[in-house]
Every structure is written in structure tokens, then in C-alpha cells.
Design an enzyme around this catalytic site. Structure first.
Site, PDB file in Angstrom:
ATOM      1  N   PHE A   1       0.826  -1.142   0.101  1.00  0.00           N
ATOM      2  CA  PHE A   1       0.353  -0.503  -0.197  1.00  0.00           C
ATOM      3  C   PHE A   1       0.423   1.300  -0.136  1.00  0.00           C
ATOM      4  CE2 PHE A   1      -2.445   3.416   2.291  1.00  0.00           C
ATOM      5  CZ  PHE A   1      -3.814   3.899   1.017  1.00  0.00           C
TER       6      PHE A   1
ATOM      7  N   ASP B   1       8.571   2.505   2.544  1.00  0.00           N
ATOM      8  CA  ASP B   1       8.224   3.284   2.339  1.00  0.00           C
ATOM      9  C   ASP B   1       7.712   3.282   3.919  1.00  0.00           C
ATOM     10  OD1 ASP B   1       5.608   4.256   3.248  1.00  0.00           O
ATOM     11  OD2 ASP B   1       4.855   3.239   1.456  1.00  0.00           O
TER      12      ASP B   1
ATOM     13  N   LYS C   1       2.101   9.569   8.496  1.00  0.00           N
ATOM     14  CA  LYS C   1       1.115   8.795   9.862  1.00  0.00           C
ATOM     15  C   LYS C   1       2.631   9.644  11.292  1.00  0.00           C
ATOM     16  CE  LYS C   1      -0.520   5.497   8.142  1.00  0.00           C
ATOM     17  NZ  LYS C   1      -1.144   5.239   6.792  1.00  0.00           N
TER      18      LYS C   1
HETATM   19  C1  LIG Z   1      -0.660   5.591   5.205  1.00  0.00           C
HETATM   20  C2  LIG Z   1      -0.074   4.828   4.178  1.00  0.00           C
HETATM   21  C3  LIG Z   1       0.459   5.332   3.055  1.00  0.00           C
HETATM   22  C4  LIG Z   1      -0.262   6.764   1.977  1.00  0.00           C
HETATM   23  O1  LIG Z   1      -0.430   8.117   3.366  1.00  0.00           O
HETATM   24  P1  LIG Z   1      -1.376   9.229   3.169  1.00  0.00           P
HETATM   25  O2  LIG Z   1      -1.002  10.192   4.249  1.00  0.00           O
HETATM   26  O3  LIG Z   1      -2.888   7.951   3.678  1.00  0.00           O
HETATM   27  O4  LIG Z   1      -1.480   9.754   1.576  1.00  0.00           O
HETATM   28  C5  LIG Z   1       1.705   5.176   2.489  1.00  0.00           C
HETATM   29  N1  LIG Z   1       1.883   4.208   2.768  1.00  0.00           N
HETATM   30  C6  LIG Z   1       2.087   3.311   3.332  1.00  0.00           C
HETATM   31  C7  LIG Z   1       2.693   2.210   4.117  1.00  0.00           C
HETATM   32  C8  LIG Z   1       1.158   4.316   4.736  1.00  0.00           C
HETATM   33  O5  LIG Z   1       0.604   2.909   5.676  1.00  0.00           O
END
Ligand SMILES: *Cc1c(COP(=O)(O)O)cnc(C)c1O
Length: 392
Positions: free
Chosen positions: A128, A215, A244
């Protein structure tokens, strides 16, 4: 609830009025133990005094100017993040998706500099990376993509935790320039790769001249027991994205880079009106200072062990429990059946949890939990899962 909002979320029937630490109070005065922290955002818990004081002071002085000018708080946070991670430079945006967009754009600039006109980035199954067009195209989940075609091109997908598949891409394609991967898959179900996986990716990236891009949006800022999840091993990425927990609830994202990747953006290549504004960066600074001063990375590691032990004690061996796994305060309990309804039964019992990948109960509690709160969390959840499995 109001019908004025677009139906992007299936919302639970509760509205919160106030929070403190790991506790939330709803508009009827009921209290909830928060084992989700706004999806890994409120790492320091709700209304942390250091963040509140920093944001109050900053809001009363200067909220926004523009990246056309120097921003002291942005420079300080950038330097702090580089110190903590070993990266050289930072670009600030406002969200995780924007941080990943910056990483994807870096990979494309890197490619064009090497004479590759139509570059590809390797991404993983069940990953994701966000909801913008490029990041949903990078995401390994059809549900996130369906309806939004045509997708952005330039992604090659391989299974997560599979170095052979990555080597096969290296052997068969000359258009690849980068790998984008979560060190632990969050939305994908708290999937922890085998030891040596990130080191293996690093080695392939070095051999091929690819950028290794991590990420760390969900795993970063102490969540797994280190500032960043890659720090459990020896592989240092070229690019890392954060969001986050970086602002403990203030919207902020960051794309960090090191070496050649840190020199790619030039004036005019990329930007953001709000990105890195004084208020969000001040919150980020308060988060970094508190993680450090309160030893919260070590605390997350300890609490994670404590929670895992108590969850395993209550659930392991039960018919229906497939695996209990975690690193620090990123914990997943995988069942053998869909269990989304557990979110509602837990809510009714005053406990906030999440279910991801259909059958994984996901816990992302704040790093400021007390031992007692951690035990209460585990005991309550054990009871709920035992009752859920006994009933089915
Ligand atoms: C939450 C998340 C995103 C997206 O972040 P947003 O602030 O909602 O755009 C991308 N990568 C990972 C691994 C995430 O947990």
C-alpha cells in the site's frame, strides 16, 4: 451522521470529542482504549503535552509563509531527520501519498539522467502506497485501483519477501531503475519479511544501479522499536518516505534521500504550497524531541514484547488463530476467517482496533502506553477474539 460528506469511508457510529494518551472520549462521555492511534499517527498518544505546547506557541506566532522563503522550523526538522536516519536531504509534503509521489518522481529523474526514457519501478504484491493516481498504481491491491483506470505506467510487480523474483526482474529487464517497498507491510496485514530481505534488496540495487526506496510511512518514527524499521538491519535505503506519526496528527509527510538521489531535484522540479510549513514542522520537531527524551523507541520494543507475549498466552493454539506476529507496536493477529465485525464488537466494548487484509486484527497503539494499559488491551482483545471464534 451528516450526508454532506462524500462516501469515501464506511464510518463507525461514534464521534470523539477529546483524547488523552491512549484514551478517547466520545460525544456521550464514553471512554475507549485506543489501540489504533488514528492508524499509526498518534504515536505519542492524544493531546501529548509537548506537542500541544509546541503547536500552541507556533500557532500564536507563525503558521505559514511559503517555500519561497526560508523556514527555520523546516530546516531544523530536516536536519533532525537526516541525523536520525543517515539521509542527506528532505523534501516535505503533507501526507504519505505525497511523500511517495516525490519518491516516484525522484526515480524518474534518476532514470532520465541515465538515458532511460520509459523507466519502471519494482513494487510488491499486497503493498500500500497511497490513493493518488501514481501511488494507487504502485499499490498492490486491485480494490484500491478498480474504477480509476488508466493506471500510471511504469511499475513492475513481484511478490513481497521474494528475492528470487527480484533477481529475475534484474535478469530480464533493462528499464528498471528503483525498488519501492515497505519494510513491514502494514495495510497488507502486518507482513514481516524474513531476516536478510532488505539486505538482499540492497545488494541487488547496488549491483543493478537501482535506487532502494523504503516506504516507512507506517513503520517509521519509533513504531517498530527503532526510529525507522530499516535500522533493525544493515541495509540503508537511498530514499525513504515518512508521514503518519511524523506530526502526531498534524498533516506532514517527508521524502528523504541520500547520495545521488539527494541531488536530483532542482528548483522548478517539485514543490508544495503547504509542505513543510512552520506549524507542521514544529509538531514534527516536538515528536522527534519526545521520542528521544523519553526513550520511546526502546519503550515501543519492550511494550511490543509484552503485548505479544500476553496475546500469545491467550490466543495461541486456539482453533481459528493462524499467527500472532509483530515488531514493536505494530502487531497483527491473523485468523483463518474474515473478522471485520470484530471492529464493531470491540468498539461496543470500548476498545479501538482495526482489521486489515480481511482477516488480520491490526494493533498500532501509541508508544506512551503504560504496562497496565498494555495488559488491559491484550486481556480485553483476547476475550473478544475468544468469544468471536467460539461463536462461529
Ligand atoms: C498510510 C500509508 C500511506 C499513505 O499515506 P496517506 O497519508 O494516507 O497518503 C502510504 N504508505 C503506507 C505504507 C501507509 O501506511
Amino acid at each position: 451522521m451528516s450526508d454532506a460528506l462524500m462516501h469515501t469511508y464506511q464510518r463507525l457510529p461514534v464521534t470523539f470529542a477529546q483524547g488523552e494518551g491512549a484514551w478517547l472520549t466520545d460525544t456521550d462521555g464514553r471512554r475507549y482504549l485506543d489501540a489504533l492511534g488514528g492508524i499509526a499517527v498518534c504515536g505519542l498518544g492524544h493531546a501529548h503535552p509537548a506537542v500541544t505546547a509546541a503547536v500552541r506557541e507556533q500557532a500564536g506566532r507563525l503558521v505559514h509563509v511559503s517555500n519561497l522563503y526560508g523556514i527555520a522550523e523546516q530546516e531544523q526538522l530536516g536536519e533532525r531527520l537526516c541525523q536520525l536516519s543517515g539521509m542527506d536531504r528532505v523534501f516535505f509534503g503533507n501526507s504519505g501519498a505525497e511523500a511517495n509521489e516525490a519518491a516516484i518522481k525522484l526515480a524518474r529523474l534518476y532514470a532520465h539522467g541515465r538515458g532511460i526514457d520509459k523507466p519502471a519501478i519494482v513494487v510488491m504484491e499486497n503493498s500500500f502506497h497511497g490513493r493518488t493516481l501514481a501511488t494507487l498504481s504502485a499499490t498492490g491491491n486491485r480494490k484500491v485501483q478498480a474504477g480509476f483506470e488508466p493506471l500510471v505506467q511504469g511499475f513492475v510487480r513481484v511478490p513481497f519477501n521474494d528475492l528470487d523474483a527480484l533477481r529475475a526482474v534484474a535478469d530480464n529487464r533493462s528499464d528498471v531503475v528503483a525498488v519501492l517497498v515497505e519494510p513491514i507491510q502494514g495495510e497488507g496485514g502486518i507482513r514481516i519479511p524474513h531476516p536478510g530481505y532488505l539486505e538482499g534488496i540492497r545488494e541487488i540495487c547496488d549491483q543493478q544501479g537501482w535506487l532502494m526506496m523504503l516506504d516507512e510511512i507506517q513503520t517509521g518514527m519509533g513504531r517498530t522499536g527503532r526510529y525507522f524499521a530499516f535500522q533493525h538491519g544493515d541495509a540503508v535505503p537511498d530514499v525513504m518516505t515518512l508521514a503518519k506519526a511524523l506530526g502526531n496528527g498534524l498533516p506532514i509527510g517527508a521524502c528523504l534521500a541520500r547520495g545521488a538521489a539527494a541531488d536530483l531535484f532542482a528548483p522548478g522540479n517539485h514543490g508544495s504550497t503547504f509542505g513543510g510549513n512552520p506549524l507542521a514542522c514544529r509538531a514534527g520537531l516536538a515528536v522527534c524531541e519526545t521520542l528521544e527524551s523519553d526513550g520511546l523507541c526502546e519503550r515501543a520494543a519492550q511494550l511490543g514484547e509484552r503485548l505479544l507475549a500476553r496475546l500469545r498466552n491467550g490466543l495461541e493454539g486456539l482453533e481459528g488463530v493462524t499467527e500472532i506476529r509483530g515488531r514493536g507496536l505494530m502487531i497483527g493477529i491473523e485468523l483463518d476467517r474474515p473478522c471485520a465485525e470484530l471492529v464493531t464488537t470491540a468498539l461496543e466494548a470500548g476498545l479501538l482496533i482495526n482489521v486489515t487484509a480481511d482477516q488480520v486484527v491490526r494493533l498500532l497503539p501509541p508508544l506512551v502506553l503504560s504496562d497496565q494499559e498494555a495488559d488491559e488491551l491484550a486481556d480485553r482483545l483476547n476475550g473478544l477474539i475468544q468469544a468471536f471464534l467460539a461463536r462461529d
